[in-house]
Scaffold this active site. Structure first.
Site, short mmCIF file in Angstrom:
data_model
loop_
_atom_site.label_atom_id
_atom_site.label_comp_id
_atom_site.label_asym_id
_atom_site.label_seq_id
_atom_site.Cartn_x
_atom_site.Cartn_y
_atom_site.Cartn_z
N GLU A 103 0.84 -1.21 0.00
CA GLU A 103 0.00 0.00 0.00
C GLU A 103 0.87 1.25 0.00
O GLU A 103 1.90 1.29 0.65
CB GLU A 103 -0.90 -0.05 1.25
CG GLU A 103 -1.85 1.12 1.39
CD GLU A 103 -2.82 0.94 2.57
OE1 GLU A 103 -3.17 -0.21 2.93
OE2 GLU A 103 -3.21 1.96 3.15
N ASP A 105 0.22 5.33 0.56
CA ASP A 105 -0.85 6.17 1.11
C ASP A 105 -0.62 7.66 1.11
O ASP A 105 0.43 8.11 1.60
CB ASP A 105 -0.97 5.90 2.62
CG ASP A 105 -1.78 4.70 2.95
OD1 ASP A 105 -2.60 4.32 2.14
OD2 ASP A 105 -1.56 4.17 4.05
N GLU A 107 -2.96 10.51 3.07
CA GLU A 107 -4.18 10.75 3.85
C GLU A 107 -4.16 12.20 4.30
O GLU A 107 -3.13 12.68 4.77
CB GLU A 107 -4.24 9.84 5.09
CG GLU A 107 -4.65 8.43 4.76
CD GLU A 107 -4.85 7.57 6.01
OE1 GLU A 107 -5.57 6.58 5.91
OE2 GLU A 107 -4.29 7.90 7.07
#
Ligand SMILES: *[C@@H]1O[C@H](CO)[C@@H](O)[C@H](O)[C@H]1NC(C)=O
Ligand SMILES: *[C@@H]1O[C@H](CO)[C@@H](O)[C@H](O)[C@H]1NC(C)=O
Length: 289
Positions: A103, A105, A107
């Site tokens: 993953e 990311d 955010e």
């Protein structure tokens, strides 16, 4: 006169190629993504040019790319939830399925009006993350669209904001650090309530009187090797991956200087510097040359 099926294919092929090239210029959300949850809170408008996600007390919303990628340069323009966005999180990431997933990311942790958003980044390999780096932004991410990009090639992952690199995660497999390179990932984005931790560590709660909260998206660009039927096809059909320059891209001197500028002035958390958290020593990728 009837067109035989083989000459029809001949006619179609250039159209398909043109379609692929065009889609990277004119992002069309109808073609490239699907809204996966939120019961109508995610919407595509303006002939596929604009996507909005919203969040209210009952639910957030989210969407994902139709394609899965094994390496790519993925760009998205996002205008974050304006005003009092405390407690909300807008996530934008690549992820593979399964329990040992990879993953990458972005955010965005909301904040009270006038207080800065936090941009949180992480890299997971085989289901393990713990590689957080957080930044403030050098602009107001709610007043206009800005481009957030993930470059993922076999040698490195580069996170960029409006073309400025903010973080690089290099392939250091030779030093025993796992690198995501065999599990295809899909792009996901979502807007949800995380007021148990997001803003000032959970002290500031979501103010539901301000709902619905809305984030807007446009300009999705997937310049990627697309995974299908167990194999990866790069933009011009070369599975060798000789096509996109992003496949071998690295940071030039200017890129490195820009990244240092961001990290010096806007980084607010770096796991590599968190010796309290890692009393036995920071992870190997932090110190490997
Ligand atoms: C919100 O603003 C406060 C005050 O400036 C800051 O300490 C905090 O890091 C900001 N971001 C989040 C996500 O809490
Ligand atoms: C496909 O890859 C070749 C080999 O690098 C490159 O020269 C060519 O420009 C690419 N074609 C397209 C349409 O991108």
């Amino acid at each position: 006169m009837a067109i035989s099926s083989s000459s029809r294919q001949m006619l179609l092929l250039p159209l398909l190629v043109a379609g692929v090239l065009l889609s990277s210029v004119h992002a069309n959300f109808y073609q490239n993504v699907e809204i996966t949850w939120g019961d109508g809170r995610g919407q595509i408008n303006n002939n596929g040019e604009l996507l909005t996600l919203s969040l209210d007390r009952a639910s957030g919303s989210g969407f994902q790319s139709k394609n899965e990628y094994l390496f790519g340069k993925i760009d998205m323009q996002i205008k974050l939830v304006p005003g009092n966005s405390a407690g909300t999180v807008t996530a934008y990431y690549l992820k593979s399925p399964g329990s040992t997933w990879d993953e990458i990311d972005f955010e965005f942790l909301g904040n009270l009006s006038g207080d800065p958003y936090t941009l949180h980044t992480n890299v997971f390999t085989q289901g393990k993350g713990n590689r957080e780096q957080q930044f403030k932004l050098w602009f107001d991410p709610t007043s206009d669209f800005h481009t957030y990009s993930i470059l993922w090639n076999p040698q490195r992952i580069i996170f960029s904001v409006d073309g400025t690199p903010i973080r690089e995660f290099k392939n250091m497999e030779s030093q025993g650090v796992l690198f995501p390179k065999s599990q295809p990932m899909r792009m996901y984005s979502s807007l949800w309530n995380a007021d148990d931790w997001a803003t000032r560590g959970g002290l500031v709660k979501t103010d539901w009187s301000q709902a619905p909260f809305t984030a807007s998206y446009r300009g999705f660009n997937e310049d990627a090797c697309v995974w299908s039927n167990g194999k990866s096809t790069c933009p011009n059909g070369s599975s060798q991956g000789t096509s996109g320059s992003w496949l071998s891209q690295e940071l030039d001197t200017t890129g490195q200087e820009r990244m240092r500028w961001v990290q010096r002035n806007f980084m607010i958390y770096n796991y590599c510097a968190d010796t309290k958290r890692f009393p036995q020593g920071v992870p190997r990728e932090c110190t490997a040359a």
